[in-house]
Design a protein around this motif. Structure first.
Motif, mmCIF file in Angstrom:
data_model
loop_
_atom_site.group_PDB
_atom_site.id
_atom_site.type_symbol
_atom_site.label_atom_id
_atom_site.label_comp_id
_atom_site.label_asym_id
_atom_site.label_seq_id
_atom_site.Cartn_x
_atom_site.Cartn_y
_atom_site.Cartn_z
ATOM 1 N N LEU A 99 0.841 -1.197 0.000
ATOM 2 C CA LEU A 99 0.000 0.000 0.000
ATOM 3 C C LEU A 99 0.875 1.245 0.000
ATOM 4 O O LEU A 99 1.934 1.270 0.621
ATOM 5 N N LYS A 100 0.404 2.257 -0.660
ATOM 6 C CA LYS A 100 1.120 3.535 -0.675
ATOM 7 C C LYS A 100 0.611 4.396 0.487
ATOM 8 O O LYS A 100 -0.545 4.309 0.875
ATOM 9 N N ASP A 140 -2.518 6.423 -0.172
ATOM 10 C CA ASP A 140 -3.745 5.631 -0.131
ATOM 11 C C ASP A 140 -4.183 5.382 1.310
ATOM 12 O O ASP A 140 -5.373 5.440 1.622
ATOM 13 N N ILE A 141 -3.225 5.114 2.167
ATOM 14 C CA ILE A 141 -3.537 4.851 3.577
ATOM 15 C C ILE A 141 -4.089 6.102 4.243
ATOM 16 O O ILE A 141 -5.053 6.041 5.002
ATOM 17 N N ARG A 155 -8.870 1.572 7.750
ATOM 18 C CA ARG A 155 -7.495 1.195 8.079
ATOM 19 C C ARG A 155 -7.454 0.007 9.030
ATOM 20 O O ARG A 155 -6.659 -0.907 8.850
ATOM 21 N N LYS A 173 -8.331 -3.094 7.067
ATOM 22 C CA LYS A 173 -7.213 -3.489 6.200
ATOM 23 C C LYS A 173 -6.087 -4.100 7.030
ATOM 24 O O LYS A 173 -5.462 -5.078 6.607
ATOM 25 N N SER A 224 3.415 -3.081 4.451
ATOM 26 C CA SER A 224 2.096 -2.446 4.454
ATOM 27 C C SER A 224 1.560 -2.291 5.874
ATOM 28 O O SER A 224 0.982 -1.255 6.220
ATOM 29 N N ARG A 259 3.318 0.584 7.547
ATOM 30 C CA ARG A 259 2.850 1.884 7.055
ATOM 31 C C ARG A 259 1.526 2.267 7.690
ATOM 32 O O ARG A 259 1.318 3.420 8.078
ATOM 33 N N ILE A 260 0.611 1.305 7.809
ATOM 34 C CA ILE A 260 -0.681 1.593 8.430
ATOM 35 C C ILE A 260 -0.487 1.993 9.887
ATOM 36 O O ILE A 260 -1.069 2.977 10.359
#
Length: 69
Positions: free
Chosen positions: A6-7, A10-11, A19, A22, A55, A58-59
């Motif tokens: 994920l970018k 996008d997050i 979130r 995901k 990912s 990042r989240i």
């Protein structure tokens, strides 16, 4: 399910609920992939575990940033 990492943009555009959903999905997928590799099976894609972990990180980073605001 193979997915690209994920970018951050996008997050950031996701709601907190999206979130969390995901994150739960990614953790389940990571557990599945680790289980497959622990049983001696080859993962469907060699870099999938690293991609999933990235990912997830990042989240979690975005969630921590929003807590500080």
């Amino acid at each position: 399910m193979i997915m690209a990492a994920l970018k951050i943009a996008d997050i950031r555009n996701m709601s907190a609920e999206e979130r969390n959903e995901k994150l739960k999905e990614l953790r389940n997928e990571l557990m599945h992939e680790r289980g497959v590799s622990a049983m001696g099976g080859a993962p469907s894609s060699p870099g999938i575990i690293r991609s999933i972990r990235t990912s997830i990180a990042r989240i979690l980073t975005v969630q921590k940033e929003e807590e500080k605001l």
